[in-house]
Structure formats: C-alpha cells, structure tokens
Design a protein around this motif. Sequence first.
Motif, PDB file in Angstrom:
ATOM      1  N   MET A   1       0.834  -1.189   0.000  1.00 23.33           N
ATOM      2  CA  MET A   1       0.000   0.000   0.000  1.00 23.33           C
ATOM      3  C   MET A   1       0.875   1.248   0.000  1.00 23.33           C
ATOM      4  SD  MET A   1      -3.304  -0.676   0.085  1.00 23.33           S
ATOM      5  CE  MET A   1      -3.956   0.838   0.701  1.00 23.33           C
ATOM      6  N   GLU A   2       0.544   2.144  -0.882  1.00 29.21           N
ATOM      7  CA  GLU A   2       1.258   3.411  -0.927  1.00 29.21           C
ATOM      8  C   GLU A   2       0.583   4.399   0.008  1.00 29.21           C
ATOM      9  OE1 GLU A   2       1.104   4.602  -5.017  1.00 29.21           O
ATOM     10  OE2 GLU A   2       3.055   3.716  -5.404  1.00 29.21           O
ATOM     11  N   ASN A   3       1.393   5.173   0.716  1.00 28.97           N
ATOM     12  CA  ASN A   3       0.789   6.199   1.547  1.00 28.97           C
ATOM     13  C   ASN A   3       0.489   7.433   0.706  1.00 28.97           C
ATOM     14  OD1 ASN A   3       3.150   7.765   1.360  1.00 28.97           O
ATOM     15  ND2 ASN A   3       4.025   6.821   3.182  1.00 28.97           N
ATOM     16  N   THR A   4      -0.149   8.412   1.330  1.00 28.90           N
ATOM     17  CA  THR A   4      -0.598   9.599   0.608  1.00 28.90           C
ATOM     18  C   THR A   4       0.566  10.369   0.003  1.00 28.90           C
ATOM     19  OG1 THR A   4      -2.440   9.759   2.150  1.00 28.90           O
ATOM     20  CG2 THR A   4      -2.003  11.681   0.810  1.00 28.90           C
ATOM     21  N   ARG A   5       1.653  10.485   0.732  1.00 30.56           N
ATOM     22  CA  ARG A   5       2.817  11.223   0.221  1.00 30.56           C
ATOM     23  C   ARG A   5       3.393  10.528  -1.014  1.00 30.56           C
ATOM     24  NH1 ARG A   5       5.925  15.273  -0.827  1.00 30.56           N
ATOM     25  NH2 ARG A   5       8.091  15.212  -0.183  1.00 30.56           N
ATOM     26  N   GLN A   6       3.491   9.213  -0.991  1.00 33.03           N
ATOM     27  CA  GLN A   6       3.983   8.471  -2.151  1.00 33.03           C
ATOM     28  C   GLN A   6       3.075   8.697  -3.361  1.00 33.03           C
ATOM     29  OE1 GLN A   6       4.434   4.639   0.099  1.00 33.03           O
ATOM     30  NE2 GLN A   6       5.913   4.290  -1.541  1.00 33.03           N
ATOM     31  N   GLN A   7       1.780   8.684  -3.152  1.00 28.88           N
ATOM     32  CA  GLN A   7       0.839   8.887  -4.246  1.00 28.88           C
ATOM     33  C   GLN A   7       0.974  10.284  -4.842  1.00 28.88           C
ATOM     34  OE1 GLN A   7      -2.936   7.986  -2.465  1.00 28.88           O
ATOM     35  NE2 GLN A   7      -2.634   5.773  -2.599  1.00 28.88           N
ATOM     36  N   MET A  32       6.384   9.332 -32.049  1.00 29.78           N
ATOM     37  CA  MET A  32       5.508   8.324 -31.457  1.00 29.78           C
ATOM     38  C   MET A  32       4.623   8.993 -30.415  1.00 29.78           C
ATOM     39  SD  MET A  32       8.063   5.106 -30.874  1.00 29.78           S
ATOM     40  CE  MET A  32       9.657   5.900 -30.882  1.00 29.78           C
ATOM     41  N   LEU A  33       3.487   8.413 -30.183  1.00 35.19           N
ATOM     42  CA  LEU A  33       2.603   8.883 -29.123  1.00 35.19           C
ATOM     43  C   LEU A  33       2.969   8.114 -27.862  1.00 35.19           C
ATOM     44  CD1 LEU A  33       0.198  10.563 -28.218  1.00 35.19           C
ATOM     45  CD2 LEU A  33      -1.269   8.693 -28.935  1.00 35.19           C
ATOM     46  N   VAL A  34       3.551   8.800 -26.900  1.00 35.99           N
ATOM     47  CA  VAL A  34       4.001   8.169 -25.661  1.00 35.99           C
ATOM     48  C   VAL A  34       3.189   8.737 -24.505  1.00 35.99           C
ATOM     49  CG1 VAL A  34       5.958   7.779 -24.130  1.00 35.99           C
ATOM     50  CG2 VAL A  34       6.322   7.922 -26.592  1.00 35.99           C
ATOM     51  N   THR A  35       2.580   7.837 -23.731  1.00 33.42           N
ATOM     52  CA  THR A  35       1.770   8.227 -22.588  1.00 33.42           C
ATOM     53  C   THR A  35       2.358   7.619 -21.328  1.00 33.42           C
ATOM     54  OG1 THR A  35      -0.172   8.171 -24.019  1.00 33.42           O
ATOM     55  CG2 THR A  35      -0.568   8.210 -21.653  1.00 33.42           C
ATOM     56  N   VAL A  36       2.513   8.425 -20.299  1.00 32.91           N
ATOM     57  CA  VAL A  36       2.952   7.915 -19.003  1.00 32.91           C
ATOM     58  C   VAL A  36       1.694   7.456 -18.285  1.00 32.91           C
ATOM     59  CG1 VAL A  36       4.139   8.447 -16.856  1.00 32.91           C
ATOM     60  CG2 VAL A  36       4.864   9.553 -18.978  1.00 32.91           C
ATOM     61  N   THR A  37       1.533   6.133 -18.173  1.00 36.76           N
ATOM     62  CA  THR A  37       0.288   5.592 -17.632  1.00 36.76           C
ATOM     63  C   THR A  37       0.294   5.462 -16.113  1.00 36.76           C
ATOM     64  OG1 THR A  37       1.082   3.343 -18.012  1.00 36.76           O
ATOM     65  CG2 THR A  37      -0.285   4.334 -19.728  1.00 36.76           C
ATOM     66  N   ALA A  38       1.461   5.220 -15.517  1.00 35.08           N
ATOM     67  CA  ALA A  38       1.526   5.068 -14.061  1.00 35.08           C
ATOM     68  C   ALA A  38       2.961   5.277 -13.586  1.00 35.08           C
ATOM     69  CB  ALA A  38       1.044   3.685 -13.646  1.00 35.08           C
ATOM     70  N   VAL A  39       3.066   5.627 -12.314  1.00 31.01           N
ATOM     71  CA  VAL A  39       4.368   5.752 -11.663  1.00 31.01           C
ATOM     72  C   VAL A  39       4.243   5.126 -10.284  1.00 31.01           C
ATOM     73  CG1 VAL A  39       6.105   7.342 -10.755  1.00 31.01           C
ATOM     74  CG2 VAL A  39       4.965   7.875 -12.898  1.00 31.01           C
ATOM     75  N   ARG A  40       5.199   4.315  -9.923  1.00 30.31           N
ATOM     76  CA  ARG A  40       5.263   3.713  -8.595  1.00 30.31           C
ATOM     77  C   ARG A  40       6.557   4.179  -7.931  1.00 30.31           C
ATOM     78  NH1 ARG A  40       0.662   3.095  -9.396  1.00 30.31           N
ATOM     79  NH2 ARG A  40      -0.347   1.234 -10.172  1.00 30.31           N
ATOM     80  N   VAL A  41       6.436   4.709  -6.730  1.00 31.87           N
ATOM     81  CA  VAL A  41       7.585   5.250  -6.004  1.00 31.87           C
ATOM     82  C   VAL A  41       7.838   4.394  -4.777  1.00 31.87           C
ATOM     83  CG1 VAL A  41       8.491   7.302  -4.853  1.00 31.87           C
ATOM     84  CG2 VAL A  41       6.976   7.561  -6.792  1.00 31.87           C
ATOM     85  N   SER A  42       9.117   4.113  -4.503  1.00 29.15           N
ATOM     86  CA  SER A  42       9.463   3.331  -3.320  1.00 29.15           C
ATOM     87  C   SER A  42       9.190   4.155  -2.062  1.00 29.15           C
ATOM     88  CB  SER A  42      10.933   2.910  -3.381  1.00 29.15           C
ATOM     89  OG  SER A  42      11.768   4.044  -3.285  1.00 29.15           O
TER      90      SER A  42
END
Length: 112
Positions: A1-7, A32-42
């Motif tokens: 689970m990511e905390n609020t700060r990570q999100q 090219m059409l490049v989309t950043v769909t998601a980011v996950r932070v440690s």
Amino acid sequence: MENTRQQKVAKQIQKDVAEIFAKEGASIVRGMLVTVTAVRVSPDFGYAKIYVSVFPFERSRELMKELERNNWFIRRALGQRIRNQLKSVPEIQFFLDDSLEYIDQIDQALKR
C-alpha cells in the motif's frame, strides 16, 4: 500500500515526465505517441518505476532502448522540476505498459 505522500509524489513525477516527453524529449520519442500511464515510487523515494504506453506499439522496443539510453537526461530534467519537493531525485526505470495492446488483441479476437 502506498501512503498519501507516495501517491502525491508519483502523480507529480507522472505529470513532469509527460511534460518532459512533450517539450524537451521530442528527439527521444521521434513522432511516437508516448503516454505515461503510471508511476510507482518506493517508500524512501529512492526509486521510481515509470510505466509508458506507446503508439504505434510495433515501435515500442525502439522507444524503450531510447529511454534507457537517455535515462540520465530525463532524470536530470525531472530533478530540475521536483527539486523543491524531494531531497534527492529518485533513480528511474522505464517499463512498457502493454495493456492497450492486450485490449486490442482481445477486441480483435471477439470480432472473429
């Protein structure tokens, strides 16, 4: 689970990397059409996994090589944008998000 700060940091990185691709990274994406769909932070904000979607999908391998080759440029540009929010710029890794391609394959299969 990511905390609020990570999100919040992940959303900011997602927005900033998309902006980098649109403005400064035109030579990297090359039409090219490049989309950043998601980011996950440690939890320690030391690493960020950035998921990108590419159109046309056939050129995704070429783009991924280009992103790895220009990782330092993107990280430096990201650092200039988030320097007031984080103490250090996270190490970034790019991953291909092929969910759109998967959806298209399912759609084609259902049409048959």
